[in-house]
Design an enzyme around this catalytic site. Sequence first.
Site, PDB file in Angstrom:
ATOM      1  N   ASP A 165       0.806  -1.210   0.000  1.00  0.00           N
ATOM      2  CA  ASP A 165       0.000   0.000   0.000  1.00  0.00           C
ATOM      3  C   ASP A 165       0.853   1.280   0.000  1.00  0.00           C
ATOM      4  O   ASP A 165       0.651   2.152   0.835  1.00  0.00           O
ATOM      5  CB  ASP A 165      -0.902  -0.054   1.253  1.00  0.00           C
ATOM      6  CG  ASP A 165      -1.910   1.064   1.308  1.00  0.00           C
ATOM      7  OD1 ASP A 165      -2.433   1.448   0.247  1.00  0.00           O
ATOM      8  OD2 ASP A 165      -2.181   1.557   2.415  1.00  0.00           O
ATOM      9  N   GLU A 413       3.293  -8.224   7.450  1.00  0.00           N
ATOM     10  CA  GLU A 413       2.044  -8.855   7.030  1.00  0.00           C
ATOM     11  C   GLU A 413       2.164  -9.958   5.983  1.00  0.00           C
ATOM     12  O   GLU A 413       1.446  -9.958   4.981  1.00  0.00           O
ATOM     13  CB  GLU A 413       1.060  -7.778   6.543  1.00  0.00           C
ATOM     14  CG  GLU A 413       0.757  -6.753   7.616  1.00  0.00           C
ATOM     15  CD  GLU A 413      -0.388  -5.822   7.282  1.00  0.00           C
ATOM     16  OE1 GLU A 413      -0.759  -5.721   6.108  1.00  0.00           O
ATOM     17  OE2 GLU A 413      -0.925  -5.208   8.213  1.00  0.00           O
ATOM     18  N   TYR A 469      -6.891  -3.156  12.692  1.00  0.00           N
ATOM     19  CA  TYR A 469      -7.827  -2.164  12.152  1.00  0.00           C
ATOM     20  C   TYR A 469      -9.267  -2.426  12.592  1.00  0.00           C
ATOM     21  O   TYR A 469     -10.196  -2.183  11.834  1.00  0.00           O
ATOM     22  CB  TYR A 469      -7.678  -2.102  10.619  1.00  0.00           C
ATOM     23  CG  TYR A 469      -6.341  -1.494  10.242  1.00  0.00           C
ATOM     24  CD1 TYR A 469      -6.183  -0.114  10.224  1.00  0.00           C
ATOM     25  CD2 TYR A 469      -5.234  -2.286   9.988  1.00  0.00           C
ATOM     26  CE1 TYR A 469      -4.958   0.464   9.940  1.00  0.00           C
ATOM     27  CE2 TYR A 469      -3.994  -1.718   9.708  1.00  0.00           C
ATOM     28  CZ  TYR A 469      -3.867  -0.344   9.683  1.00  0.00           C
ATOM     29  OH  TYR A 469      -2.654   0.233   9.415  1.00  0.00           O
ATOM     30  N   TYR A 473     -11.253  -1.283   8.972  1.00  0.00           N
ATOM     31  CA  TYR A 473     -11.589  -2.244   7.912  1.00  0.00           C
ATOM     32  C   TYR A 473     -12.669  -3.209   8.380  1.00  0.00           C
ATOM     33  O   TYR A 473     -13.279  -3.913   7.578  1.00  0.00           O
ATOM     34  CB  TYR A 473     -10.351  -3.027   7.471  1.00  0.00           C
ATOM     35  CG  TYR A 473      -9.350  -2.160   6.750  1.00  0.00           C
ATOM     36  CD1 TYR A 473      -9.691  -1.509   5.570  1.00  0.00           C
ATOM     37  CD2 TYR A 473      -8.072  -1.960   7.262  1.00  0.00           C
ATOM     38  CE1 TYR A 473      -8.786  -0.693   4.920  1.00  0.00           C
ATOM     39  CE2 TYR A 473      -7.162  -1.152   6.611  1.00  0.00           C
ATOM     40  CZ  TYR A 473      -7.525  -0.519   5.445  1.00  0.00           C
ATOM     41  OH  TYR A 473      -6.634   0.297   4.811  1.00  0.00           O
ATOM     42  N   GLU A 507       0.768  -0.821  13.936  1.00  0.00           N
ATOM     43  CA  GLU A 507      -0.175  -0.056  13.114  1.00  0.00           C
ATOM     44  C   GLU A 507      -1.541  -0.103  13.767  1.00  0.00           C
ATOM     45  O   GLU A 507      -1.968  -1.170  14.229  1.00  0.00           O
ATOM     46  CB  GLU A 507      -0.321  -0.664  11.697  1.00  0.00           C
ATOM     47  CG  GLU A 507       0.889  -0.522  10.825  1.00  0.00           C
ATOM     48  CD  GLU A 507       0.674  -1.055   9.403  1.00  0.00           C
ATOM     49  OE1 GLU A 507      -0.492  -1.188   8.971  1.00  0.00           O
ATOM     50  OE2 GLU A 507       1.685  -1.359   8.753  1.00  0.00           O
TER      51      GLU A 507
HETATM   52  C1  GCB Z   1      -1.531  -2.321   6.607  1.00  0.00           C
HETATM   53  C2  GCB Z   1      -0.236  -2.207   5.912  1.00  0.00           C
HETATM   54  C3  GCB Z   1       0.099  -0.780   5.526  1.00  0.00           C
HETATM   55  C4  GCB Z   1      -1.150  -0.089   4.997  1.00  0.00           C
HETATM   56  C5  GCB Z   1      -2.179  -0.063   6.090  1.00  0.00           C
HETATM   57  C6  GCB Z   1      -3.500   0.605   5.663  1.00  0.00           C
HETATM   58  O1  GCB Z   1      -1.828  -3.260   7.271  1.00  0.00           O
HETATM   59  O2  GCB Z   1       0.829  -2.764   6.629  1.00  0.00           O
HETATM   60  O3  GCB Z   1       1.115  -0.801   4.560  1.00  0.00           O
HETATM   61  O4  GCB Z   1      -0.891   1.188   4.511  1.00  0.00           O
HETATM   62  O5  GCB Z   1      -2.479  -1.367   6.474  1.00  0.00           O
HETATM   63  O6  GCB Z   1      -3.631   1.803   5.809  1.00  0.00           O
HETATM   64  O7  GCB Z   1      -4.373  -0.088   5.174  1.00  0.00           O
END
Ligand code: GCB
Length: 594
Positions: A165, A413, A469, A473, A507
């Site tokens: 991403d 990941e 997330y 998500y 994250e």
């Molecule tokens: C993730 C990835 C990261 C993305 C992020 C997102 O899990 O490691 O590279 O930018 O999510 O914002 O979806």
Amino acid sequence: MTTTMLYPCVNACRNFASLDGLWQMQFDPKNCGMEEHWENGLPDSFSIPVPSSFADLFTEREKRDYCGDFWYETKFYLDSDDTKDVLLRFGSITHRADVYINGVKAGSHEGGFTPFVLNITDLVKYGERNRISIRINNELNETSIPCGTVKTLSDGRKIAAPYFDFFNYSGIQRSVHLVRVPKESILDYDTVITLNNDDADISYRVKTSGEHEVIAYLFDRKGNKVSECTGKEGILHVQNAHLWSTEDPYLYSIVFRIVNDDQEIDKYPAKLGIRTFEIKDGRFLLNNKEIYLKGYGKHEDFEVIGRTFNYSVAKRDFELMKWSNANCFRTSHYPYAEEWYQMADEEGILIIDEVPAVGMMRSLMNFADAKDTHFFTAPTVPELQKNHKAALEEMITRDKNHPSVIAFSIYNEPETYYQEAYDYFKPLFDYARELDPQKRPLTGAVELHSNPNTCLCYKLCDFVSLNRYYGWYLLGGPELNEAEKAFRKEMEGWKQILDGRPLIFTEFGGDTYASEHKLPSVMWSQEYQNEYYEMYFRVMDDFDFIKGELVWNFADFQTTEGIMRVNGNKKGIFTRNRQPKDAAFLLKSRWNHK
Ligand code: GCB
């Protein structure tokens, strides 16, 4: 290729010239450069800055999105043969390069985020202009890291399809140096520090290309000599050591000299911070004191310059990190330019240094469309592992002496829930432990499918790193309460199996449009970003084993186009031009007392 990765310096024994500036560039969409011998001169080139990420400089989509072979060329002049070796050092070329000097191949390199050095002494002409020609390729595949693929459009044009991403910025993105070193020179060194009450011992090892004596010295910040030791290996004793810490990033200078009686053959100086970092009883200890990691996952990313290093942008980033009371960042998802680490040493910010092992899951929409792609059963895996190993070696060799670097991250990941993934990663963790003289803790970041019931690779890690997330998500907006419940449930699961390992978040975040406000909140609004973080902090504060929180992301950043992204990822706490969203104030106040 020579083995030295030492950052260039100037003194009586060695020097360098910067080759940064305007070079010539030419795209090679038909792959005819080799056949037509473009290494002897580009037939139809245009000027291009070096270093730069070429993509965002252009106004035409075809150039911005160019994928395939392209060539760079410049000239340099050497006025005399002063018996020194001539090295050509690239901070990085993304993703692979073949380098020619005066039409003759000097070497190749695979991997777009670490330096490589070519000894070109026998290829250069003195008193004349010399030509450097480089064939570069920025295609993604499954044998090199980061992973992805290439799509060919109906007109034959290729475009990058990353399994990750962030935008596939490429070109000569870091500085180029022409380095002169003595024939017998210092190639590398490493240090390991032990603290004894108020004193410290610095065990060092120096690698040189000859047999003469080496002397090591340590100077304090005022230039006073505090210790000296003779030998390629030895111990520098420091009485009343001034420790390096996040509050007081005090740096000494370590200097190595190769000598022949009174004659100095080579000399290399570097900064050194006296600190220890370890994990004990499930806690991170910096200089034997517990530290909680607070900060960000970042990218090297800025308007127009893309991934190019820029001192002013980096300084602004360090100022913002310190303003928000952060103490750490992860170099997601690749090793950054060396200047980031030098600045972090000076600024007192800790770094989790990540190798570009991202996209090890076939997904073109982050992990949203991926599950069970059995990535590690593909026939490409042995070649991939070889490149992953080389990238690890280059990263650790380059960064092992920085006090700011506290840990190495081996992946982001991948599909960690299959035995084949464990078998793939096990030798890489073993190799990283062997490579790092300071034996820093190792980790790897995992997404939601890698959970306490499924993840096999967390056992390889000294601490567990989660990218989560809940509330974005999954279970977002009106379901935020459900997200909290699911999140707590997962944490209960980790609690059972961590076995003394600390756990951190590498994250967590939600996309937030800087102009969007709404009461009550909706996803994408600034109010929702705050509620999302408040929910996370509520949960995190209830679990003792959580020892760090790096939010996603420090700033908005460019990605590939698609329905998941509004001209890039907007999960920044700061906008792409480094102004705060509301959540920045929330973090600043939390991290003031955390
Ligand atoms: C993730 C990835 C990261 C993305 C992020 C997102 O899990 O490691 O590279 O930018 O999510 O914002 O979806």
